[in-house]
Design an enzyme around this catalytic site. Sequence first.
Site, short mmCIF file in Angstrom:
data_model
loop_
_atom_site.label_atom_id
_atom_site.label_comp_id
_atom_site.label_asym_id
_atom_site.label_seq_id
_atom_site.Cartn_x
_atom_site.Cartn_y
_atom_site.Cartn_z
CG HIS A 1 -47.34 -18.71 -28.76
ND1 HIS A 1 -46.20 -19.39 -29.08
CD2 HIS A 1 -48.22 -18.92 -29.78
CE1 HIS A 1 -46.37 -20.01 -30.25
NE2 HIS A 1 -47.59 -19.73 -30.69
CE1 TYR B 1 -44.78 -22.80 -26.56
CE2 TYR B 1 -46.20 -23.21 -24.67
CZ TYR B 1 -45.56 -22.33 -25.53
OH TYR B 1 -45.70 -20.96 -25.36
P1 IDP Z 1 -40.89 -18.12 -28.67
O1 IDP Z 1 -42.08 -18.11 -27.75
O2 IDP Z 1 -40.19 -16.80 -28.70
O3 IDP Z 1 -41.22 -18.67 -30.05
P2 IDP Z 1 -39.57 -20.70 -28.16
O4 IDP Z 1 -38.11 -20.92 -28.34
O5 IDP Z 1 -40.50 -21.32 -29.18
O6 IDP Z 1 -39.80 -19.11 -28.04
O7 IDP Z 1 -39.95 -21.23 -26.72
C1 IDP Z 1 -41.29 -21.35 -26.31
C2 IDP Z 1 -41.44 -20.75 -24.93
O8 IDP Z 1 -40.69 -21.55 -24.01
C3 IDP Z 1 -40.87 -19.36 -24.76
O9 IDP Z 1 -41.79 -18.34 -25.18
C4 IDP Z 1 -40.62 -19.32 -23.27
O10 IDP Z 1 -41.85 -19.12 -22.54
C5 IDP Z 1 -40.13 -20.73 -23.01
N1 IDP Z 1 -38.67 -20.85 -23.08
C6 IDP Z 1 -37.92 -20.89 -24.21
N2 IDP Z 1 -36.61 -21.02 -23.92
C7 IDP Z 1 -36.54 -21.06 -22.57
C8 IDP Z 1 -35.45 -21.17 -21.64
O11 IDP Z 1 -34.28 -21.25 -22.00
N3 IDP Z 1 -35.77 -21.17 -20.32
C9 IDP Z 1 -37.06 -21.08 -19.87
N4 IDP Z 1 -38.10 -20.98 -20.71
C10 IDP Z 1 -37.86 -20.96 -22.04
MG MG Z 2 -41.76 -20.61 -30.66
#
Ligand code: IDP
Ligand code: MG
Length: 155
Positions: free
Chosen positions: A135, A69
């Site tokens: 994920h 991450y």
């Molecule tokens: P994704 O998993 O759909 O690719 P990403 O934007 O890459 O989404 O974010 C990684 C992970 O971080 C998300 O799956 C979620 O678990 C967490 N996450 C993303 N945005 C937020 C937020 O605004 N609040 C809390 N957790 C978040």
């Molecule tokens: Mg992502």
Amino acid sequence: MDTPCNLVPPHIADKEHLVSQRTLVLLKPDAVRRGLTGEIISRIERKAGWQITALELRTLDQDTLEQHYGEHKGKPFYEPLVEFMASGPVVAMIVEGERVIEGLRALAGPTDPIAAAPGSIRGDYGVIVRENLIHASDSEESAEREVKIFFPGRA
Ligand code: IDP
Ligand code: MG
């Protein structure tokens, strides 16, 4: 009567030049705790033509999570996300098949489970943005990078 094979619109015909890909999937600690891994794996298996080529239950360490991450480091949700992802075992998988990167993202649904359509994994089972069950790699570059992190022997 003629079969309508010459009537396939070009944007669909293009997608018939199928490319085999692989993607890295994590069933997050909430999916494991809630006993949803079987249900989610079934959905992946039922998509014809995809194959799970690696699968392991494991608890992730800080180093692995930081690599995975890294792009989110510094964002307000990063620390709680890493804490959540280390809070229990995950199921890590490699899934291979035609257009599997795009396909797994579609099966999962968008990040926010409330915005995710019913029928998607996040739309059917999730409420909390952080605890969104799954994920899946978002591009070929991410997939190769993430496979290397979780299954270095498969890089
Ligand atoms: P994704 O998993 O759909 O690719 P990403 O934007 O890459 O989404 O974010 C990684 C992970 O971080 C998300 O799956 C979620 O678990 C967490 N996450 C993303 N945005 C937020 C937020 O605004 N609040 C809390 N957790 C978040
Ligand atoms: Mg992502």
